[in-house]
Motif scaffolding. Sequence first.
Motif, short mmCIF file in Angstrom:
data_model
loop_
_atom_site.label_atom_id
_atom_site.label_comp_id
_atom_site.label_asym_id
_atom_site.label_seq_id
_atom_site.Cartn_x
_atom_site.Cartn_y
_atom_site.Cartn_z
N ARG A 184 3.27 -11.41 -0.98
CA ARG A 184 4.57 -10.66 -1.06
C ARG A 184 4.39 -9.65 -2.14
O ARG A 184 5.45 -9.09 -2.31
CB ARG A 184 5.47 -11.82 -1.17
N ARG A 185 3.01 -9.51 -3.39
CA ARG A 185 4.26 -8.28 -4.04
C ARG A 185 3.22 -7.72 -3.63
O ARG A 185 3.66 -6.18 -3.76
CB ARG A 185 2.57 -8.91 -5.00
N LEU A 189 5.68 -3.87 -3.35
CA LEU A 189 5.16 -2.84 -3.63
C LEU A 189 5.11 -1.31 -2.48
O LEU A 189 4.81 -0.60 -2.72
CB LEU A 189 4.23 -3.21 -4.85
N LYS A 190 4.13 -2.10 -1.39
CA LYS A 190 3.61 -0.61 -1.03
C LYS A 190 4.70 -0.46 -0.08
O LYS A 190 4.29 0.88 0.52
CB LYS A 190 2.75 -1.73 0.35
N ALA A 222 -2.78 2.87 -7.70
CA ALA A 222 -4.38 2.82 -8.24
C ALA A 222 -4.39 1.08 -8.15
O ALA A 222 -5.12 0.08 -7.56
CB ALA A 222 -4.84 2.93 -8.71
N GLN A 223 -3.02 0.62 -8.74
CA GLN A 223 -3.39 -1.02 -9.33
C GLN A 223 -3.19 -1.60 -7.55
O GLN A 223 -3.04 -2.74 -8.11
CB GLN A 223 -1.80 -1.40 -10.39
N ALA A 228 -5.35 -5.04 -3.55
CA ALA A 228 -5.58 -5.93 -2.58
C ALA A 228 -7.03 -6.35 -2.95
O ALA A 228 -6.90 -7.33 -1.94
CB ALA A 228 -5.57 -4.08 -1.55
N VAL A 229 -7.87 -6.07 -3.15
CA VAL A 229 -9.03 -6.20 -3.43
C VAL A 229 -8.89 -7.35 -4.26
O VAL A 229 -9.41 -9.06 -3.48
CB VAL A 229 -10.04 -5.48 -3.94
N ASP A 230 -8.20 -7.95 -4.88
CA ASP A 230 -7.93 -9.04 -6.10
C ASP A 230 -7.38 -9.83 -5.00
O ASP A 230 -7.90 -11.13 -5.42
CB ASP A 230 -7.34 -8.82 -7.41
#
Length: 749
Positions: A184-185, A189-190, A222-223, A228-230
């Motif tokens: 959901r984060r 944010l996206k 960038a965050q 997304a990777v995390d």
Amino acid sequence: MKMTVDFEECLKDSPRFRAALEEVEGDVTELELKLDKLVKLCIAMIDTGKAFCAANNQFMNGIRDLAQYSSKDVLVENSLMKFSETLQEMTNYHTILFDQTQRSIKAQLQTFVKEDIRKFKDAKKQFEKVSEEKENALVKNAQVQRNKQHEVEEATNILTATRKCFRHIALDYVLQMNVLQSKRRSEILKSMLSFMYAHLTFFHQGYDLFSELGPYMKDLGAQLDRLAVDAAKEKRDMEQKHSTIQQKDFSSDDTKLEYNVDAANGIVMEGYLFKRASNAFKTWNRRWFSIQNNQLVYQKKFKDNPTVVVEDLRLCTVKHCEDIERRFCFEVVSPTKSCMLQADSEKLRQAWIKAVQTSIATAYREKGDESEKQEKKSFPSAGSLEPGSESKEKLLKGESALQRVQCIAGNASCCDCGLADPRWASINLGITLCIECSGIHRSLGVHFSKVRSLTLDTWEPELLKLMCELGNDVINRIYEAKVEKMGVKKPQPSSQRQEKEAYIRAKYVERKFVARHLASVPLPEDGASAVPQHQEEKRHSSSERSPQADKHGATSPKEGEKQEASVLCDSKQLPPGLQLYRAAYKKNLPDMAEALAHGAEVNWVNIAENKSTPLIQAVLGGSLVTCEFLLQNGANVNHRDVKGRGPLHHATVLGHTGQVCLFLKRGANQHATDEEGKDPLSIAVDAANADIVTLLRLAKMNEEMRESEGLCGQPGDEIYQDIFRDFSQMASNNPEKLNRFQQSDSQKS
């Protein structure tokens, strides 16, 4: 992202797990409401072009609302608040972004709500359904009569199948829940970031505003990539853990319950049991039971206050019940009432009965008169004993543990109430107690007082020596220093228990009667002057070493009393930690007890002396009893100084075999290496100390056997304990046999 619900807790299906589910479900419901509200506001903004500014203000209010909802997530909250502030200044530009808004806000968030949250709701429905089925299966299984074997088998098979199904569905539900919380984060944010870039593209009038916001937005992008990777990595890890848990062997299909009377949280054992009601219908209800604080309690929900079944386990007993139709029943009986309970299996019934019995024995032990008589009958004379037995050793010295301890000044009567002939002791305080005061000491917790019987328990030689170094008179001079001055009346043997308990708590827990200044440390005979307190920690210089100790760099003070005098100061000015540190090296147990009474940290670290602790100083001082006293009071056996050496390293370097044996018994890490990369075994091998090499290799072998054999079948344990017991006896009673290195006269003194 922090996992919302743990997979391991899921398998227990405990009230904690149910409470966590309720919290997350409420959180998701609130999230859905917030997102629905935001999407509706966005649609209103698109459809109402003429009232764009008003709709935009409402939308910004929605963003702020979402930011406040995300107050625990600094990244989301700060980002949303910064965006809303910029948008507030854009309300006068009237450039329509409906098409981009349609794609960035409405479509993405609606997709998140319709797909991800819907999956969560579907998983929730399945979980609730299978949870209800499991409850029905448990009830049906519990209600089956023991004499109807076919019904028993059928109910058991249904329960097993239902449990397996519940486990899979519950794990899937928790997985879906955690994935949703993780996703959901980025989704919120996206979508918001896309909307903000639309403003940057289409609002030429707002270029100046967005030029200031641009760098922040790039950093957030960038965050998001990292998020997304995390998130993808976390999802893979959760799926892997999910798969690993599903592959575990649940053939027994019994809840894995173990009791632990020394559990840190005070809960000896907990789990589900059926309880027969005391009403006329004798109905059975499933409740979450636990043994804690010397009581048997239960609760229906995690947030409910526990209902006490047995207020004091010392006044009850537990027994099997085979005279009723339901299986796996047992009864807890107290003087005022009885409670009929039912476990889910015979294995669990035995575990609960054993847990209750152990708790009763721990909470209250009967007075040892009969045991003493039996001991006298069993050991009429020294000549009738087997060689090497501990009792023979005691009787050859003409004393038992009770006799030896009661010979110390003040020990012939209870330390707290004065009752004659006490049969109990507090091993970390070094005092004797009557049976009632010992029960009060037990209730304080082992971090204040560790109670042991002088007649029923086995006493190691170093513990007996510790008791003989202290005693009631020594401890009372410390802990009752201000009793007369404060006008406090000390309890008598005939005093009420409440009065004794209040006094003991004030004495040992609150330390109300301890004098506020430290007792003086005797200065050397030459009367050396004191040094300022801030220079005190620069003490501890050179040391006298054996050849082996020089080889490995072990240190101990060198110059004797004369050099020690040059740095001593009035101990009333010493901090308690430094007093404990000093007294540990000087083998002065009364001073150590006094320092602890004044609040000294038992693991106090002397920064000025290689981060050494009192336990390391006790090793350097060469006293086994001092080490035992510190360990009984919570010293960390694995603390290491700046050179990476712990107490076990120093004891090995100095050839103190008794201390090595003690530290290994107390769980010292024999694999830890110092800054030179050497562990205690390699140090002992280099020093050619056969006794210590034997102990370390034996401990390592026993550890390897434990790992290879598992929890069951440990063929080396008994031999291992016997050998260590022999070394302990020798270190306490014949230390000269273990002195591999010749020490100087100054060290011996």
